[in-house]
Enzyme design. Structure first.
Site, short mmCIF file in Angstrom:
data_model
loop_
_atom_site.label_atom_id
_atom_site.label_comp_id
_atom_site.label_asym_id
_atom_site.label_seq_id
_atom_site.Cartn_x
_atom_site.Cartn_y
_atom_site.Cartn_z
N SER A 78 0.81 -1.22 0.00
CA SER A 78 0.00 0.00 0.00
C SER A 78 0.84 1.28 0.00
O SER A 78 0.30 2.36 -0.18
CB SER A 78 -0.92 0.02 1.23
OG SER A 78 -0.17 -0.05 2.42
N TYR A 79 2.15 1.19 0.21
CA TYR A 79 2.98 2.39 0.26
C TYR A 79 3.11 3.01 -1.13
O TYR A 79 3.61 2.37 -2.06
CB TYR A 79 4.37 2.09 0.81
CG TYR A 79 4.41 1.71 2.28
CD1 TYR A 79 3.30 1.89 3.10
CD2 TYR A 79 5.58 1.20 2.85
CE1 TYR A 79 3.34 1.55 4.44
CE2 TYR A 79 5.63 0.86 4.20
CZ TYR A 79 4.51 1.03 4.98
OH TYR A 79 4.56 0.69 6.31
N ALA A 80 2.65 4.24 -1.25
CA ALA A 80 2.67 4.96 -2.53
C ALA A 80 2.01 4.14 -3.62
O ALA A 80 2.45 4.14 -4.77
CB ALA A 80 4.10 5.34 -2.91
N GLY A 82 2.00 1.03 -4.20
CA GLY A 82 2.85 -0.02 -4.74
C GLY A 82 4.17 0.48 -5.29
O GLY A 82 5.08 -0.31 -5.58
#
Length: 338
Positions: A78-80, A82
């Site tokens: 979920s960070y940025a 993907g």
């Protein structure tokens, strides 16, 4: 549907390690729970990669960390959206160092595969492998605890991934102690892979929930603990000491909630310890490094997770692994943060 834009496949310039590189001695590595993973006692957070850190900055941060002996990178699908995984994967490929890096990622909150159903977990892991450009994830975390999904379903799905070699070990992020116990019991009953790690909110100004619940279970199950928000959104760097400091920084709102009498008492104690350490010739001692060093003295803590916005901050964070706090200093921090 959210689309993750791939990073252009442009060959990076040839990489040359720094001439001042001082790799961390292997003695600094810690065993991660009951796994055979041995990691540097600071996990470099990838939450800024692809968000506030562009490609060049990300490479500089990762290079500095690896050049000085770091080998444990923490990210999530979920960070940025993907992009963090893509940038880490591109960096590992360009440096040819995948076999020297322990990659931890999380699934459950990704825009394409949310939740922890068997289907969501399987698809999320396959997507993470593609973005990371690797055939296995060293440590997979369940990023959410969805009580609507039977633990049996999730545990079977993870076990299948372990048996296929796509995941080596797994753990939980933000599960309660009772849920960790439940997971261990079910895993034993089913004969599937048990958890080896837990990632939880824990730092000098956020102690009570972890110490009252997770610490006991982690000790009982010999889980490796990776404290997240280890620097309290920047508060434990000493950067925020007044409301004006918070107002001047667009990312200061989260740190501002710790700006209380107790929080300032903790900072004053950290300042005093930094002064003591430097008087003894420990020039790497900073408020951030001492804050992380305190965490590293706690039972079962393997590696706090902390992120750097630029390469110059990395060595400050890594210094925590070499700082030795006296019993008097530890007691003072415990009292100030109680």
């Amino acid at each position: 549907m959210t689309q993750v834009m791939p990073v252009p496949n442009v060959a990076p310039p040839a990489y040359q390690p720094s001439e001042t590189m001082t790799p961390a001695p292997l003695a600094l590595r810690r065993r991660l729970g009951q796994s055979d993973l041995r990691v540097f006692p600071l996990a470099l957070g990838g939450n800024v990669f692809g968000w506030t850190a562009d490609g060049q900055t990300t490479d500089e941060i990762l290079d500095t960390y690896a050049d000085h002996g770091g080998n444990f990178i923490d990210t999530a699908d979920s960070y940025a959206g993907g992009r963090s995984e893509i940038m880490i994967g591109n960096w590992m490929r360009s440096r040819g160092n995948r076999d020297r890096i322990v990659v931890a990622t999380k699934v459950g909150k990704g825009p394409e595969n949310s939740g922890v159903t068997a289907q969501a977990v399987s698809r999320a892991v396959n997507d993470s492998l593609r973005r990371l450009g690797t055939d296995h994830i060293d440590l997979l975390y369940l990023h959410i605890d969805d009580t609507a999904v039977p633990f049996e379903e999730t545990l079977f799905a993870v076990d299948d991934l372990v048996r296929m070699g796509k995941v080596r070990y797994f753990g939980a992020a933000d599960h309660t102690g009772d849920r960790l116990i439940e997971a261990r019991v079910i895993a034993a009953q089913l004969g599937v892979t048990p958890m080896v790690a837990v990632q939880q909110h824990y730092n000098l100004v956020h102690r009570r929930s972890f110490e009252a619940d997770i610490a006991r279970v982690a000790a009982q199950q010999q889980l490796g603990v990776m404290p997240r928000f280890a620097l309290a959104s920047g508060f434990l760097t000493g950067k925020y000491r007044t409301r004006a400091d918070v107002a001047r920084n667009s990312r200061g709102a989260d740190a501002g909630r710790y700006l209380s009498r107790r929080g300032l008492r903790v900072l004053a104690c950290l300042d005093a310890i930094v002064a003591e350490q430097r008087a003894q010739g420990i020039e790497v001692a900073t408020v951030a490094a001492v804050s992380l060093a305190w965490l590293l003295t706690k039972r079962n803590v393997v590696a706090p997770v902390a992120s750097a916005s630029h390469a110059a901050q990395v060595l400050d964070l890594m210094a925590s692994a070499t700082i030795q706090l006296s019993r008097h200093q530890l007691a003072a921090l415990d009292r100030a943060s109680a």
